[in-house]
Design an enzyme around this catalytic site. Structure first.
Site, PDB file in Angstrom:
ATOM      1  N   GLU A 120       1.032   4.058  -2.752  1.00  0.00           N
ATOM      2  CA  GLU A 120       0.880   5.402  -2.195  1.00  0.00           C
ATOM      3  C   GLU A 120       2.091   5.874  -1.399  1.00  0.00           C
ATOM      4  OE1 GLU A 120      -2.803   5.810  -0.009  1.00  0.00           O
ATOM      5  OE2 GLU A 120      -3.958   5.017  -1.678  1.00  0.00           O
TER       6      GLU A 120
ATOM      7  N   HIS B 292       0.827  -1.201   0.000  1.00  0.00           N
ATOM      8  CA  HIS B 292       0.000   0.000   0.000  1.00  0.00           C
ATOM      9  C   HIS B 292       0.861   1.252   0.000  1.00  0.00           C
ATOM     10  CE1 HIS B 292      -2.762   3.118   1.267  1.00  0.00           C
ATOM     11  NE2 HIS B 292      -3.719   2.348   0.806  1.00  0.00           N
TER      12      HIS B 292
ATOM     13  N   HIS C 165      -7.159  -1.729  -4.510  1.00  0.00           N
ATOM     14  CA  HIS C 165      -5.853  -1.299  -5.036  1.00  0.00           C
ATOM     15  C   HIS C 165      -5.272  -2.318  -6.012  1.00  0.00           C
ATOM     16  CE1 HIS C 165      -5.248   2.394  -2.892  1.00  0.00           C
ATOM     17  NE2 HIS C 165      -5.422   1.829  -1.713  1.00  0.00           N
TER      18      HIS C 165
HETATM   19 CO    CO Z   1      -5.564   2.935   0.051  1.00  0.00          CO
END
Ligand code: CO
Length: 287
Positions: free
Chosen positions: A205, A175, A237
């Protein structure tokens, strides 16, 4: 001491008392403990295979224990009225009203980032409230120290598809975060590299980002990539950012750069050996 009838009677009474109270106490103690599995949550139905698998392995490790779930993603809690989801606060409050006095929390987080810190804060806030849960123990996330990072690197490589050839890259995408725990991704990269120089870590991210990973793949003249999420579930995602048809997804960017891409659409919760790591973390707080 001489055995008088009076002494014998007293001994008999004591034995009867012990027989009567001990199983009752044991049964009472058992109902007062629970395990709370905490994950971010997902809106992707198929991704829930990960959670189902985690629950199965936890049940096997702790037979007979009361097991509950809580999700930390507020937006997902009331999404489906047919299957209500609880927040950590709701789940702990509910357990307290049911008379549970000890809760062991399994954090299904990958790194000790902001999600994990929030969970720790909630657990502390709920511990020891009047008529509430007396003791709340929180397990470590998947990656938390040097040994865990090294071990997970080994398990990830062990889980690599057998069809993959040594000159093909295996890219795990996590993530990512702007929290200080973002350093766990490059740390994992280091331990993966010591075992296999074509296994890479990226994040959607955080850092290393897609651009950084692409640069490394090109520098290594990679022609084929096996792409996998480094997330507990292969949720939104994975489906969109990693494998999606849009031209800015990881898959499409790699394809646009002349690479062949194979998708590994499994969340970490679908790898029994990785779930075993989480279970071990839980074991060290339950006992
Ligand atoms: Co997220």
């Amino acid at each position: 001491m001489r055995k008088t009838p009076k002494n014998m009677l007293r001994t008999l009474c004591l034995i009867l008392l012990m027989l009567w109270t001990c199983p009752a106490l044991a049964a009472q103690a058992e109902t007062k403990e629970a395990i709370l599995l905490v994950a971010f949550g997902t809106s992707v139905q198929k991704a829930q295979t990960s959670y189902a698998n985690v629950e199965k392995q936890v049940r096997t490790a702790f037979p007979g224990k009361e097991i509950r779930w809580a999700w930390t993603a507020n937006s997902l809690l009331n999404a489906d009225p047919k299957s209500p989801r609880f927040s950590v606060q709701e789940a702990l409050a509910k357990l307290a009203t049911e008379g549970v006095r000890k809760v062991s929390i399994l954090s299904l987080h990958v790194i000790p980032g902001s999600e994990y810190s929030n969970l720790a804060r909630t657990a502390r806030a709920f511990e020891g409230l009047p008529k509430g849960v007396e003791e709340i123990r929180l397990s470590q996330p998947l990656l938390y120290d040097t040994d865990s990072v090294s071990k997970v690197a080994q398990l990830l490589i062990q889980s690599a598809p057998k069809e993959r050839k040594p000159d093909e890259a295996l890219v795990f995408v996590g993530h990512g975060t702007h929290h200080t725990a973002g350093v766990y991704y490059p740390a994992l990269q280091y331990y993966l590299h010591t075992r296999d120089k074509n296994v890479f870590v990226g994040t959607v991210e955080g850092s290393p980002d897609l651009e950084a990973v692409l640069k490394t793949l090109k520098a290594n003249a990679i022609r084929k990539v096996w792409l996998a999420p480094l997330m507990t579930v292969a949720g939104d995602h994975a489906v969109n950012d990693l494998f999606g048809p849009e031209k800015d997804s990881w898959k499409q960017i790699f394809v646009a750069n002349g690479m062949q891409v194979e998708i590994i659409g499994k969340g970490l919760g679908e790898y029994p050996i990785l779930v075993e790591q989480w279970v071990q973390n839980l074991k060290s707080v339950v006992n």
